[in-house]
Design a protein around this motif. Structure first.
Motif, PDB file in Angstrom:
ATOM      1  N   ASN A  84       0.709  -1.420   0.007  1.00 35.01           N
ATOM      2  CA  ASN A  84      -0.146  -0.067  -0.114  1.00 35.01           C
ATOM      3  C   ASN A  84       0.933   1.349  -0.001  1.00 35.01           C
ATOM      4  O   ASN A  84       0.476   2.112   0.591  1.00 35.01           O
ATOM      5  N   ARG A  85       1.945   1.176  -0.770  1.00 34.41           N
ATOM      6  CA  ARG A  85       2.902   2.453  -0.759  1.00 34.41           C
ATOM      7  C   ARG A  85       1.967   3.440  -1.669  1.00 34.41           C
ATOM      8  O   ARG A  85       1.380   3.223  -2.415  1.00 34.41           O
ATOM      9  N   SER A  86       2.330   4.718  -1.126  1.00 32.71           N
ATOM     10  CA  SER A  86       1.685   5.742  -2.016  1.00 32.71           C
ATOM     11  C   SER A  86       2.672   6.260  -2.997  1.00 32.71           C
ATOM     12  O   SER A  86       3.899   6.056  -3.031  1.00 32.71           O
ATOM     13  N   ASN A  87       2.104   6.958  -4.138  1.00 23.22           N
ATOM     14  CA  ASN A  87       2.940   7.768  -4.992  1.00 23.22           C
ATOM     15  C   ASN A  87       4.050   6.962  -5.772  1.00 23.22           C
ATOM     16  O   ASN A  87       5.099   7.158  -5.693  1.00 23.22           O
ATOM     17  N   ILE A  88       3.535   5.839  -6.214  1.00 25.36           N
ATOM     18  CA  ILE A  88       4.326   4.868  -6.976  1.00 25.36           C
ATOM     19  C   ILE A  88       3.815   4.687  -8.199  1.00 25.36           C
ATOM     20  O   ILE A  88       2.681   4.817  -8.699  1.00 25.36           O
ATOM     21  N   ARG A  89       4.549   4.301  -9.246  1.00 27.83           N
ATOM     22  CA  ARG A  89       4.444   3.979 -10.807  1.00 27.83           C
ATOM     23  C   ARG A  89       4.605   2.525 -11.057  1.00 27.83           C
ATOM     24  O   ARG A  89       5.428   1.856 -10.647  1.00 27.83           O
ATOM     25  N   ILE A  90       3.297   1.817 -11.567  1.00 29.49           N
ATOM     26  CA  ILE A  90       3.286   0.533 -11.652  1.00 29.49           C
ATOM     27  C   ILE A  90       3.093   0.140 -13.297  1.00 29.49           C
ATOM     28  O   ILE A  90       2.393   0.918 -13.725  1.00 29.49           O
ATOM     29  N   LEU A  91       3.915  -0.954 -13.520  1.00 28.08           N
ATOM     30  CA  LEU A  91       3.849  -1.272 -14.907  1.00 28.08           C
ATOM     31  C   LEU A  91       3.266  -2.764 -14.984  1.00 28.08           C
ATOM     32  O   LEU A  91       4.337  -3.478 -14.282  1.00 28.08           O
ATOM     33  N   GLU A  92       2.271  -3.138 -15.519  1.00 26.26           N
ATOM     34  CA  GLU A  92       1.988  -4.486 -15.819  1.00 26.26           C
ATOM     35  C   GLU A  92       2.145  -4.769 -17.282  1.00 26.26           C
ATOM     36  O   GLU A  92       1.865  -4.229 -18.214  1.00 26.26           O
ATOM     37  N   ILE A  93       3.039  -5.899 -17.367  1.00 27.09           N
ATOM     38  CA  ILE A  93       3.376  -6.422 -18.886  1.00 27.09           C
ATOM     39  C   ILE A  93       2.410  -7.450 -19.062  1.00 27.09           C
ATOM     40  O   ILE A  93       2.204  -8.175 -18.369  1.00 27.09           O
ATOM     41  N   GLY A  94       1.795  -7.455 -20.199  1.00 22.21           N
ATOM     42  CA  GLY A  94       0.745  -8.586 -20.538  1.00 22.21           C
ATOM     43  C   GLY A  94      -0.479  -8.661 -19.497  1.00 22.21           C
ATOM     44  O   GLY A  94      -0.728  -9.662 -19.014  1.00 22.21           O
ATOM     45  N   THR A 143       0.235  -2.726 -20.112  1.00 23.39           N
ATOM     46  CA  THR A 143       0.614  -3.132 -21.562  1.00 23.39           C
ATOM     47  C   THR A 143       0.356  -4.553 -21.861  1.00 23.39           C
ATOM     48  O   THR A 143       0.013  -5.364 -21.089  1.00 23.39           O
ATOM     49  N   ASP A 144       0.236  -4.691 -23.186  1.00 22.42           N
ATOM     50  CA  ASP A 144      -0.163  -5.972 -24.031  1.00 22.42           C
ATOM     51  C   ASP A 144       0.305  -6.078 -25.216  1.00 22.42           C
ATOM     52  O   ASP A 144       0.489  -4.856 -25.774  1.00 22.42           O
ATOM     53  N   LEU A 145       0.893  -7.100 -25.671  1.00 17.64           N
ATOM     54  CA  LEU A 145       1.366  -7.267 -27.125  1.00 17.64           C
ATOM     55  C   LEU A 145       0.022  -7.269 -28.123  1.00 17.64           C
ATOM     56  O   LEU A 145       0.186  -6.637 -29.185  1.00 17.64           O
ATOM     57  N   SER A 146      -1.263  -7.644 -27.577  1.00 16.10           N
ATOM     58  CA  SER A 146      -2.321  -7.707 -28.228  1.00 16.10           C
ATOM     59  C   SER A 146      -3.142  -6.241 -28.245  1.00 16.10           C
ATOM     60  O   SER A 146      -3.686  -6.047 -26.799  1.00 16.10           O
ATOM     61  N   PRO A 147      -3.339  -5.753 -29.057  1.00 17.85           N
ATOM     62  CA  PRO A 147      -4.232  -4.547 -29.117  1.00 17.85           C
ATOM     63  C   PRO A 147      -5.688  -4.709 -28.577  1.00 17.85           C
ATOM     64  O   PRO A 147      -6.475  -4.006 -27.991  1.00 17.85           O
ATOM     65  N   GLY A 148      -6.185  -5.932 -29.160  1.00 14.00           N
ATOM     66  CA  GLY A 148      -7.481  -6.241 -28.784  1.00 14.00           C
ATOM     67  C   GLY A 148      -7.722  -6.476 -27.301  1.00 14.00           C
ATOM     68  O   GLY A 148      -8.670  -6.272 -26.609  1.00 14.00           O
ATOM     69  N   VAL A 152       7.266  -7.104 -24.232  1.00 11.42           N
ATOM     70  CA  VAL A 152       8.237  -7.068 -22.999  1.00 11.42           C
ATOM     71  C   VAL A 152       9.662  -7.284 -23.552  1.00 11.42           C
ATOM     72  O   VAL A 152      10.552  -6.986 -22.825  1.00 11.42           O
ATOM     73  N   GLN A 153       9.991  -7.706 -24.661  1.00  8.67           N
ATOM     74  CA  GLN A 153      11.259  -7.743 -25.141  1.00  8.67           C
ATOM     75  C   GLN A 153      11.855  -6.273 -25.694  1.00  8.67           C
ATOM     76  O   GLN A 153      13.149  -6.458 -25.886  1.00  8.67           O
ATOM     77  N   SER A 154      11.111  -5.645 -25.720  1.00  8.21           N
ATOM     78  CA  SER A 154      11.432  -4.138 -25.992  1.00  8.21           C
ATOM     79  C   SER A 154      10.487  -3.134 -25.610  1.00  8.21           C
ATOM     80  O   SER A 154       9.655  -2.645 -26.137  1.00  8.21           O
ATOM     81  N   ILE A 155      10.640  -2.968 -24.029  1.00  8.84           N
ATOM     82  CA  ILE A 155       9.857  -2.002 -23.473  1.00  8.84           C
ATOM     83  C   ILE A 155       9.884  -0.584 -23.876  1.00  8.84           C
ATOM     84  O   ILE A 155      11.106  -0.063 -23.550  1.00  8.84           O
ATOM     85  N   PRO A 156       8.881   0.104 -24.302  1.00  7.67           N
ATOM     86  CA  PRO A 156       9.112   1.422 -24.683  1.00  7.67           C
ATOM     87  C   PRO A 156       9.034   2.515 -23.592  1.00  7.67           C
ATOM     88  O   PRO A 156       8.178   3.540 -23.641  1.00  7.67           O
TER      89      PRO A 156
END
Length: 170
Positions: free
Chosen positions: A53-63, A86-91, A114-118
């Motif tokens: 429950n940390r505050s003011n963090i940035r989270i990235l979910e791959i897939g 993020t996901d590889l699939s636009p759908g 995930v092999q080339s995270i922008p």
């Protein structure tokens, strides 16, 4: 849907990439695990607790798939978090956008491999890879990219199918 039909739907195709262009098959898998699992709390709620429950963090979910982790925990997301899904699939990303219905603007949706995270080096406090690394052709490259975007002392959560589903790396 009967259990046998669920199992058949899960195993009908061998092409994982094709299975995840839309959320139908993913939802079938989630439904199967919920019906057959022993975790009464539910996997998504259980996993979310481990984020802390940390505050003011940035989270990235791959897939991120269809965003089920976030839609099932919408009541628990801190207003101070900045979340990038993020996901590889636009759908899949479109399904996530529909399922989450972010009215605050704190969630971004980005098509990414995930092999080339922008994203920039050392940008995220938490990176999540739920049930997806086994789909990646070059896992060492993916892990290298994940660590590249992690801030010092960031946390990396990866899960897969097993009795000990969640692993936290610091």
């Amino acid at each position: 849907m009967a259990l046998a039909e669920l199992i058949h739907a899960v195993h009908i195709e061998k092409d994982w990439v094709e299975q995840y262009h839309t959320a139908n098959r993913l939802q079938t898998r989630i439904e199967l695990y919920e019906k057959c699992g022993v975790n009464k709390q539910g996997w998504h709620r259980w996993f979310f607790e481990h984020l802390g429950n940390r505050s003011n963090i940035r989270i990235l979910e791959i897939g991120c798939g269809d965003g089920t982790l976030w839609s099932r925990n919408a009541d628990r997301i801190s207003e101070s978090w900045k979340i990038t899904l993020t996901d590889l699939s636009p759908g899949m990303l479109e399904e996530a956008r529909k399922n989450i219905r972010d009215t605050t603007g704190q969630i971004k949706f980005v098509v990414a491999d995930v092999q080339s995270i922008p994203f920039h080096n050392e940008e995220f406090d938490i990176v999540i890879a739920n049930h997806m690394l086994y789909h990646v052709p070059d896992i060492p490259k993916a892990v290298s990219e994940i660590y590249r975007v992690m801030k010092p002392k960031a946390l990396f959560y990866a899960s897969t199918m097993s009795k000990s589903t969640c692993m936290k790396l610091t």
